[in-house]
Enzyme design. Structure first.
Site: not given
Length: 297
Positions: A2-3, A104, A127, A170
């Protein structure tokens, strides 16, 4: 994984259930997730009131009345669901199947609020790449996971002047520089691609080209800062993107993925008005980058 918009949506979904509630007990059903649970984990949370539920980058921060903070990360497949009374149904229809398999369910918070029935907030993670760690509030900013994180993309702090200063000098490609969490905290692959498309900037461009020679703001840095803020805000408003291993805590879907302009749209015509280009996929730093080489320069 997830972001930031997905994590913020989870935070907002949990907030009404958790803020102000007292932790009656915690069921810890295994010794570890990605990392071992802190020593005495369940006992250290028992009888504590949750005073605030925050977020930093992709980390959920549960503040407790004893000035301790529970740092939570969802990893690849972690999710929370809220259950009240005997109702164990997860409302809503999901675009991607979410795990409700009890094997889970690794952590269950039993909560008592001021009104309504007791609640259960359940953390499910097939997971087991997520984790939960405890620290003191006074040590939060210096915690190894949080120290050095860049500016949040959800407020006015991220502007063209700051972004130019962060990118000055950069030599890395712009997309790679944006993915550096020391630059913009929580900005992940999906929304970096989308922001660069909105700003009409190539992910291949050298990051330093967004700053003037003296490190000052440029039209490009101002455009990109605005694009980052708006794409994150739009995704949060849509409830996140509901990709594979993500869901909101109330079971409803986030539909921002249906408005992706470049992400996962390889071979599709660019959505920019008047552009005749086609979205391409390249690999940068082991991650897929989607962009339109015709209008992103």
């Amino acid at each position: 994984m997830p972001e930031l918009p997905e994590v913020e949506t989870v935070r907002r979904g949990l907030q009404p259930a958790m803020e102000g509630a007292r932790v009656l007990t915690v069921e810890q059903r295994r010794p570890d997730l990605r990392f071992p649970f802190p020593a005495g984990f369940a006992g250290r949370l028992k009888d504590r009131t949750v005073t605030a539920l925050g977020r930093r980058a992709k980390y959920l921060l549960m503040h407790l009345e004893d000035d301790s903070v529970l740092i939570c990360h969802l990893g690849m497949s972690g999710s929370f669901r809220v259950e009240a009374g005997e109702d164990e149904a997860l409302p809503g229809a999901f675009h991607h199947t979410r795990s409700k398999d009890g094997k889970h369910d690794h952590v269950i918070f039993h909560l008592s609020g001021e009104t309504g029935p007791p609640l259960r907030v359940i953390y499910n993670d097939p997971r087991r790449f997520g984790f939960m760690l405890l620290t003191k509030a006074e040590d939060l900013d210096a915690h190894p996971l949080l120290a050095g994180l860049g500016v949040e993309p959800t407020g006015n702090a991220l502007d063209g002047r700051l972004l130019a200063r962060l990118l000055a000098g950069r030599r890395a490609p712009l997309k790679a520089a944006l993915m550096d969490q020391r630059v913009v905290a929580g900005l992940g692959n999906i929304y970096a691609c989308e922001a660069l498309w909105r700003a009409k900037l190539s992910p291949r461009r050298t990051a330093a080209t967004l700053a003037a020679r003296d490190g000052g703001e440029t039209a490009r840095s101002a455009r990109l800062a605005e694009a980052i803020r708006t794409v994150i805000a739009d995704a949060i408003a849509a409830g996140g993107s509901s990709l594979r291993d993500y869901m909101q805590t109330d079971g409803t879907l986030g539909y921002f993925q249906h408005t992706f302009s470049v992400y996962d749209r390889e071979g599709v015509p660019c959505r920019t008005a008047g552009c005749e280009g086609t979205v391409q996929r390249i690999v940068q730093g082991g991650r897929s980058t989607f962009y339109c080489p015709a209008c992103q320069r």
